[in-house]
Design a protein around this motif. Structure first.
Motif, PDB file in Angstrom:
ATOM      1  N   TYR A 135       0.829  -1.208   0.000  1.00 18.75           N
ATOM      2  CA  TYR A 135       0.000   0.000   0.000  1.00 18.75           C
ATOM      3  C   TYR A 135       0.866   1.263   0.000  1.00 18.75           C
ATOM      4  O   TYR A 135       0.613   2.211  -0.748  1.00 18.75           O
ATOM      5  CB  TYR A 135      -0.914  -0.001   1.228  1.00 18.75           C
ATOM      6  N   VAL A 140      -2.428   1.178  -4.322  1.00 17.01           N
ATOM      7  CA  VAL A 140      -3.869   1.324  -4.086  1.00 17.01           C
ATOM      8  C   VAL A 140      -4.342   2.696  -4.554  1.00 17.01           C
ATOM      9  O   VAL A 140      -3.727   3.715  -4.251  1.00 17.01           O
ATOM     10  CB  VAL A 140      -4.205   1.138  -2.591  1.00 17.01           C
ATOM     11  N   HIS A 141      -5.434   2.720  -5.292  1.00 13.53           N
ATOM     12  CA  HIS A 141      -6.010   3.994  -5.718  1.00 13.53           C
ATOM     13  C   HIS A 141      -7.510   3.816  -5.973  1.00 13.53           C
ATOM     14  O   HIS A 141      -8.036   2.702  -5.937  1.00 13.53           O
ATOM     15  CB  HIS A 141      -5.300   4.520  -6.979  1.00 13.53           C
ATOM     16  N   VAL A 143     -10.219   4.592  -4.182  1.00 14.81           N
ATOM     17  CA  VAL A 143     -11.020   4.050  -3.087  1.00 14.81           C
ATOM     18  C   VAL A 143     -12.413   4.674  -3.126  1.00 14.81           C
ATOM     19  O   VAL A 143     -12.554   5.896  -3.203  1.00 14.81           O
ATOM     20  CB  VAL A 143     -10.358   4.331  -1.722  1.00 14.81           C
ATOM     21  N   ALA A 212      -5.350   0.916   3.491  1.00 17.69           N
ATOM     22  CA  ALA A 212      -5.798   2.231   3.042  1.00 17.69           C
ATOM     23  C   ALA A 212      -6.871   2.770   3.991  1.00 17.69           C
ATOM     24  O   ALA A 212      -6.869   3.953   4.333  1.00 17.69           O
ATOM     25  CB  ALA A 212      -6.338   2.144   1.616  1.00 17.69           C
ATOM     26  N   ASP A 215      -5.250   4.025   7.122  1.00 14.75           N
ATOM     27  CA  ASP A 215      -4.627   5.326   6.884  1.00 14.75           C
ATOM     28  C   ASP A 215      -5.674   6.433   6.843  1.00 14.75           C
ATOM     29  O   ASP A 215      -5.484   7.513   7.408  1.00 14.75           O
ATOM     30  CB  ASP A 215      -3.847   5.278   5.566  1.00 14.75           C
ATOM     31  N   TRP A 234      -4.258   7.242  -1.222  1.00 18.92           N
ATOM     32  CA  TRP A 234      -5.181   6.185  -1.591  1.00 18.92           C
ATOM     33  C   TRP A 234      -5.959   6.517  -2.871  1.00 18.92           C
ATOM     34  O   TRP A 234      -6.671   5.678  -3.386  1.00 18.92           O
ATOM     35  CB  TRP A 234      -6.162   5.894  -0.451  1.00 18.92           C
TER      36      TRP A 234
END
Length: 257
Positions: A135, A140-141, A143, A212, A215, A234
């Motif tokens: 991550y 990761v993107h 979201v 994510a 975070d 994220w």
């Protein structure tokens, strides 16, 4: 020919031909060789230890999958949930609406969760805890959050995850993990992904999505997620994707001594 149902009694194997004995042994995944007396002995032993046939095992596996799917989309309050793929609209980019999620919630799901296993043992997916690096590296993107409905006790969250190794297919699509969590407790009810390892509900892509959420939750707690702030990691996929090159295109030089 005597069917498998008729050979529940080990003594019934005396009535079977060599061909029928071999079929019976193959049906139970046993080694097939030898003459008739040598075939009768293992056939009797398999019945005595109640060794199931491959067909019976496949039927049981299919039943287990159906039960798992039923549990996957049924909350502890017996609410029937739609599958995330069937929800075409109502996916929101505003991560401020995602309920608070803690590192302990992540650990409870990946390691201590027993409701997602058939043997009622801890899931113990400790290797997936390393997905934090996955991550942090920006895989990761996108979201997104979906509350399902105002009355529903759970919500969905999904994301896209860039593959760690693109392989020879540089056009390989991003993985799409999702998770279903309680709006009140933050407990993960279920999760899934379109990768090959999704059936365990604990692949690296699901774990990276959960990191994510941790975070996002920690920044909400610290007041760092203001609506006017810039997008956080994220929602920022890594800018470059490693593209493998052919060995034939590499230039290898001898070291000068």
């Amino acid at each position: 020919m005597v069917s498998n149902k008729e050979v529940g009694d080990p003594c019934q194997f005396d009535k079977l031909s060599v061909r029928e004995l071999k079929i019976n042994l193959r049906d139970r995944g046993a080694h097939v060789s030898g003459n008739r007396p040598e075939l009768i002995k293992p056939a009797r032993g398999l019945v005595q230890i109640r060794k199931r046939t491959l067909k019976e095992i496949n039927i049981q596996d299919n039943n287990n999958k159906l039960e798992q799917q039923e549990e996957l989309f049924t909350t502890p309050l017996a609410e029937k949930l739609p599958e995330p793929g069937s929800l075409k609209g109502c996916w929101e980019d505003d991560v401020l609406k995602i309920p608070f999620f803690r590192t302990q919630d992540l650990y409870n799901y990946l390691v201590l969760n027993r409701s997602r296993t058939f043997d009622n043992q801890n899931m113990n997916a400790r290797k997936q805890l390393k997905a934090k690096v996955f991550y942090e590296d920006g895989h990761v993107h996108s979201v997104k959050y979906n509350q399902i409905s105002h009355k529903c006790s759970h919500y969905y969250v999904r994301a896209k995850v860039i593959p760690s190794l693109p392989g020879s297919d540089v056009k390989k699509k991003d993985y799409e993990p999702w998770a279903c969590l309680s709006k009140v407790s933050g407990k993960v009810h279920a999760a899934g992904c379109n990768c090959a390892a999704w059936e365990g509900e604990s692949c690296n892509h699901v774990a990276a999505l959960l990191y994510a959420l941790v975070d996002i939750g920690s920044k909400q707690k610290d007041g760092l997620n203001a609506p006017t702030s810039t997008k956080c990691k994220w929602n920022q996929p890594r800018k470059t994707k490693n593209k493998p090159s052919k060995v034939s295109g590499s230039c290898i030089q001898k070291a000068k001594i």
